[in-house]
Design an enzyme around this catalytic site. Structure first.
Site, PDB file in Angstrom:
ATOM      1  N   HIS B  52       0.805  -1.219   0.000  1.00  0.00           N
ATOM      2  CA  HIS B  52       0.000   0.000   0.000  1.00  0.00           C
ATOM      3  C   HIS B  52       0.839   1.270   0.000  1.00  0.00           C
ATOM      4  CE1 HIS B  52      -4.093  -1.526   0.173  1.00  0.00           C
ATOM      5  NE2 HIS B  52      -3.568  -2.574   0.805  1.00  0.00           N
ATOM      6  N   ARG B 314     -10.950 -12.266   4.819  1.00  0.00           N
ATOM      7  CA  ARG B 314     -10.160 -11.416   5.721  1.00  0.00           C
ATOM      8  C   ARG B 314     -10.499 -11.799   7.154  1.00  0.00           C
ATOM      9  NH1 ARG B 314     -13.264  -8.471   2.239  1.00  0.00           N
ATOM     10  NH2 ARG B 314     -12.318  -7.006   0.763  1.00  0.00           N
ATOM     11  N   CYS B 403       3.590 -26.139 -18.656  1.00  0.00           N
ATOM     12  CA  CYS B 403       2.425 -25.246 -18.706  1.00  0.00           C
ATOM     13  C   CYS B 403       2.662 -24.252 -19.816  1.00  0.00           C
ATOM     14  CB  CYS B 403       2.272 -24.528 -17.367  1.00  0.00           C
ATOM     15  SG  CYS B 403       1.182 -23.097 -17.398  1.00  0.00           S
ATOM     16  N   CYS B 438      -5.773 -21.550 -19.547  1.00  0.00           N
ATOM     17  CA  CYS B 438      -6.446 -22.853 -19.657  1.00  0.00           C
ATOM     18  C   CYS B 438      -6.771 -23.422 -18.284  1.00  0.00           C
ATOM     19  CB  CYS B 438      -5.655 -23.845 -20.503  1.00  0.00           C
ATOM     20  SG  CYS B 438      -4.516 -24.899 -19.595  1.00  0.00           S
ATOM     21  N   CYS B 443      -2.194 -29.013 -18.571  1.00  0.00           N
ATOM     22  CA  CYS B 443      -0.970 -29.412 -17.870  1.00  0.00           C
ATOM     23  C   CYS B 443      -1.213 -30.257 -16.629  1.00  0.00           C
ATOM     24  CB  CYS B 443      -0.135 -28.195 -17.503  1.00  0.00           C
ATOM     25  SG  CYS B 443      -0.984 -27.052 -16.403  1.00  0.00           S
TER      26      CYS B 443
END
Lengths: 136, 476, 418
Positions: B52, B314, B403, B438, B443
């Site tokens: 942040h 959270r 991949c 995908c 994979c």
């Protein structure tokens, strides 16, 4: 008594209605015992007759591959563990379960060539099961 | 009994990992415990991945002070560790006149907090910074210090560094009982394992309240607040160069548009209270809200670019963080209610907890041979053809692209497995394989085979994320 | 880093790539095929069911047989085949194209050529693409991944299955899962008609008594670690009837919700993509917007029969060969999708020769009419017994029909299904 089925000889998919005429007995197929309606062409009637009296399916499956020492299949990566197979002709539908059990019981050593007969005269019905891919 | 430790840290999320790594610099026996199959599998795996800008919170809060301090520590951590982090900057976009007033307040707060380089932007400046923004933008704020980070890679790397310096990681270790025996805690896990520790740090995230109860410490309740996200393909036309925030409301910072470090675009999060803290299901309504909100800021965002959606939870306790030594029981540090900006604050939380432990009597002697650095794993997608060619010559597994969407090689999958990431999700978070367009369609079977080969696990033990998440249900 | 030179490089060694390469080689060009898997054949290797080759070989074959026949043809010709080799990039360098690719055996290699044929095929749409809400447990697979696991790897992905989408791969997998002893509880289709072939509805679903829920939307996948079920709701008159939602318990969800041409490589090479097909825009010679780069098969648009893929790819190979020999398309006429037509591929015809087009309709209809208009004037109309979106329609536009078009400036052809 009537029965409905969908024709699969072409994409139209006619809804066929098959009537069994009263005199019919024993399930043999003298012409005229079954009357087919709803078909847009003669192939529909033939399909309905076969599908009701003697339905058949081409069976495709896989069976276990036994890797021979040193073959690519025994090295793991990139190799198949299953051999794809099919029947050489459509097989009587009611005996597909038995046929599948026989195929799953196979253990075929690699290498295997496409077209090799793995089961000859399956269930004594005059149809073979062959490998559909060369492996190993 | 799995030994006696000076400190046991419960929860290997971003707080636990930072604390463990900080403590690994001292002559201490430290255990890092997590109930899941891998680290970072709780709150830390699904969040916005933002460092942040230091303007959202007032300095009167501990979380604001830790945020500012933590944000400044990331450059050094990036140099020492192996995780993606870019200080790409943050913009806050005002779409209405009254939002400009709110932005002015944020600016003043940022200046007060010492956020470096923060500026107010005219409409022209805003559109120059982010040409994809809506023509309705009236102006806003720019905080160049903000950045983006891959949260799980950050945690993985912290834990790798901690382990390299002697911290013992125990996964699948769910604390179920604790008794004080003399000067130490005796801890029991739900699977029957046990260990002893002189100090315990409770970083159990959503379940910190339950852990606190197990130790007979303070009684509080952590609530879950769900945040849903959409992920867009790398090739989306709607990729901003910086993190785009709307003007915050009183309850949340709003839904952001995040250009992730890996090139995809993240939209979200929503904020909805949930009763079941394990409920990370996405909902149709909330996902539609995200798209609407994101399109207000960047109209080009298209539904066809969506590759996946997910939700994170959270852990909510109060307005501020609860980080303190327990007033009820000895040798027990609470690190609870760490919501946004928790990832940003986490390195500072490591430092803060180290000081709390020292105050509580833990003797800290620096290790002479502490090594802050971990090896940076080469990744095929970041390499030039020449670099990749050279690597394949050393290790042919770099020539096997497993991949295709994220260009991940077999060598990287193997590296993940050897670092202890032995679930499909663990491998995904470490390597990005299965994370692209995908979503594992091509994979997954390759990864399964490599996983079985490398670990010797049989097919029935492979899981997506541990527990009962088995991937295969039978063998032909 | 090695560099090799060819007249043409074909990217992808499935049916499309092999067919295109064979044509190029037959016309005397030096050709290489780059294939990422260990063996040629592409996705056909896992399609162990029958139904392939009726047009191409005049007999009904399984996928592996179809693939192997082409593999043998390629093996009998001097075509350079690079297997286990993944393409990293495609770039134009002046008149040349450079394909760089990597394999464990060779490291990174650069393949230099004048022409490139894109034949990378397609990928399955997945859960993210259709945005099914819910949790993210293990047990959600695309039908194609499940097919690979079962047919090649020999693993059972799950025992109690719900299939979302009624595409052919999903239907084929319904039968496969049934045949290996699993229970398929339902096929859920959002549209009012099935996406797959009637034959597959009958032989893959009805044979096993598997219910097909048409006009139903999957509103949730639930289950914490492993899938525990799906929630499904009917759509009535266009509205989702959430009050009538029901749950189907299962441990596995297979998705068969469409295919998308895989054009990421094409896009990075600067090839312009047609949003209707997700494949490259192609001219009448199947050449993309990048000169010398051709496309065919499922990377151009998704086909339903491999026989059509092969036919189109042969043409692409022949066009690429002609282009290498210096031929350039003559006068081209734009082809537009008219009423009830989703797309026409390619979207150009050449006026001076016979052209073959593929089109996909958006409607289901018996006794339909296919109408071709040139600037509003009917050129051709033909009766179609039956049309449906899942059945690609082929069309020949001959030199004779197009004779008038050559004279008209800015002429365009519109094809409709009425």
């Amino acid at each position: 008594m009537s029965q409905e089925l969908t024709c699969i000889t072409c994409p139209i998919g006619c809804r066929l209605v098959v009537e069994r005429t009263a005199s019919a007995g024993g399930g043999r197929d003298p012409e005229g015992e079954l009357s087919v309606s709803g078909n847009r062409c003669p192939r529909g009637a033939a399909y309905a007759r076969e599908e009701l009296l003697a339905p058949k399916r081409t069976v495709t499956a896989t069976c276990r591959a036994l890797a021979s020492q040193g073959s690519r299949a025994s090295q793991g990566q990139g190799s198949a563990r299953r051999i794809p197979v099919r029947t050489t002709a459509p097989f009587p539908k009611e005996r597909v379960g038995e046929l599948l059990a026989a195929i799953y019981a196979l253990e075929e050593p690699l290498p295997v060539a496409r077209g090799r007969v793995l089961i000859r005269d399956a269930l004594g019905l005059g149809i073979d099961v062959i490998a559909t891919r060369s492996l190993g | 009994m799995e030994g006696t430790y000076d400190v046991a840290i419960i929860g290997a999320g971003v707080c636990g990992a930072n604390i463990a790594r900080r403590l690994s610099a001292y002559e201490l026996d430290v255990a890092l415990l997590d109930k899941e199959a891998d680290v970072s599998f709780g709150v830390s795996k699904a969040n916005s991945g933002i460092v942040h800008g230091g303007f959202h919170h007032n300095k009167k809060y501990l979380k604001a002070r830790l945020e500012i301090q933590g944000a400044m520590m990331f450059d050094r951590l990036k140099a020492e560790l192996d995780f993606p982090f870019v200080r790409c900057g943050i913009v806050v976009v005002a779409l209405h006149e009254d939002e400009i007033r709110a932005v002015e307040q944020l600016y003043a707060q940022g200046v007060e907090n010492g956020a470096i380089g923060i500026e107010m932007c005219s409409r022209e400046r805003m559109l120059e910074l982010e040409p994809s923004l809506s023509r309705d933008a009236l102006g806003g704020l720019y905080a160049p210090g903000g950045g983006i980070v891959e949260p799980y890679r950050f945690v993985f790397s912290l834990v790798e560094s901690a382990a390299k310096n002697g911290v013992r990681l125990l996964t699948g270790w769910e604390a179920s009982g604790a008794i004080r025996e003399g000067e130490a805690w005796s801890l029991r896990a739900s699977d029957g394992r046990s260990l002893r520790a002189r100090y315990v740090v409770n970083c159990a995230g959503l379940y910190a309240d339950e852990v606190s109860r197990i130790f007979g410490a303070e009684d509080y309740a952590i609530k879950g607040r769900k945040g849903e996200y959409y992920l867009l393909d790398k090739l989306t036309r709607a990729k901003p160069g910086r993190v785009v925030f709307p003007v915050p409301t009183s309850v949340s910072k709003g839904m952001l548009i995040v250009p992730t470090v890996e090139g995809t675009v993240l939209l979200g999060p929503t904020a909805s209270a949930i009763d079941d803290k394990g409920d990370a299901a996405t909902t149709k309504e909330q996902l539609e809200t995200i798209l609407r909100s994101a399109r207000n800021m960047i109209p080009d965002i298209s539904e066809t670019d969506v590759i996946t959606s997910f939700a994170g939870i959270r852990s909510i306790l109060g307005e501020d963080y609860y980080i303190d030594a327990s007033a009820k029981v000895p040798g027990f540090i609470q690190v609870a209610g760490i919501q946004s900006p928790g990832l940003t604050a986490s390195p500072a939380i490591g430092e803060y907890v180290k000081d709390l432990l020292k105050k509580a009597g833990l003797v800290l002697v620096e290790k002479a041979d502490w090594d802050p650095c971990v090896a940076k794993l080469p990744r095929a997608k970041d390499l030039s053809p020449f670099e990749l060619d050279a690597l394949v010559a050393e290790d042919p597994a770099y020539g096997e692209i497993v991949c295709r969407c994220e260009r991940v090689t077999e060598a990287e999958i193997v590296a993940a497995i050897r670092r202890g990431h032995t679930t499909l999700d663990g491998i995904k978070y470490f390597t990005r394989a299965q994370m692209g367009r995908c979503q594992g369609g091509f994979c997954t079977y390759k990864i399964l085979k490599i996983l079985m080969r490398e670990t010797g696990m049989s097919w029935d033990r492979i899981t997506k994320h541990g527990r009962e998440s088995t991937v295969l249900r039978g063998e032909l | 880093m090695r560099e090799l030179s060819f007249d043409a490089v074909v990217i992808g060694g499935g049916a499309a790539g092999m067919a295109a390469a064979l044509e190029l080689e037959a016309r005397g060009h030096a050709v290489a095929i780059v294939e990422r898997e260990e063996r040629l054949g592409g996705i056909l290797a896992q399609c162990v069911h029958n139904g392939f080759g009726l047009i191409e070989f005049d007999e009904e074959l399984t996928g592996p047989e179809f693939a192997e026949r082409f593999e043998e043809k390629v093996g009998a010709r001097p075509i350079k085949v690079l297997c286990g080799c993944t393409v990293l990039s495609l770039e134009a360098e002046g008149q040349d194209k450079v394909v760089s690719c990597v394999s464990s055996a060779e490291g990174v290699i650069a393949l230099r050529s004048r022409a490139v044929v894109l034949a990378m095929g397609c990928r399955e749409r997945n859960r993210g693409n259709i945005r099914i809400p819910g949790s993210r447990p293990a047990g959600v697979y695309t039908a194609g991944l499940a097919q690979r696991l079962v047919n090649v790897e020999g693993y059972v992905p799950g025992k109690d299955v719900v299939i979302i989408g009624s595409g052919d791969i999903g239907l084929i997998m319904a039968r496969r899962m049934s045949w290996i002893g699993c229970k398929v509880h339902a096929v859920v289709e959002i549209l009012p008609y099935p996406s797959g072939l009637t034959r597959n509805i009958v032989q893959c679903l009805r044979d096993f008594g598997i219910p097909l829920y048409l006009s139903h939307l999957t509103t949730e996948i639930y289950g914490r670690d492993r899938v525990e079920g799906v929630e499904v709701a009917p759509i009535e008159n266009g509205a989702l009837m959430t009050a009538k939602a029901f749950r189907i318990p299962c441990d596995t969800v297979l998705l068969s919700v469409g295919l998308v041409p895989e054009n990421e490589l094409s896009r990075t090479a600067g090839v312009t993509i047609n949003p209707m097909t997700s494949g490259p825009w192609a001219d009448s010679s199947l050449m993309t917007s990048v000169s010398g780069v051709f496309a065919c098969g499922n990377v151009l648009h998704v086909h339903d029969l491999v026989d059509f893929v092969v036919e189109e790819s042969r043409r692409a190979g022949a066009f690429a060969a002609a282009w290498l020999a210096g031929a350039r398309p003559g006068r081209e006429v734009r082809v537009k999708a008219g009423s009830n037509v989703r797309y026409v591929a390619p979207a150009r015809v050449e006026a001076g020769r016979d052209n073959k087009l593929y089109l996909r309709t958006m409607i289901v209809k018996n006794d339909a009419l296919l109408e071709v208009k040139l600037d509003g004037k009917v050129l051709l109309s033909s009766k179609k017994n039956h049309v449906q979106p899942s059945e690609m329609i082929t069309l020949k536009l001959g030199k004779a029909e197009l004779a008038g078009a050559a004279e008209l400036p800015d002429a365009s052809i519109e094809i409709s299904i009425l």
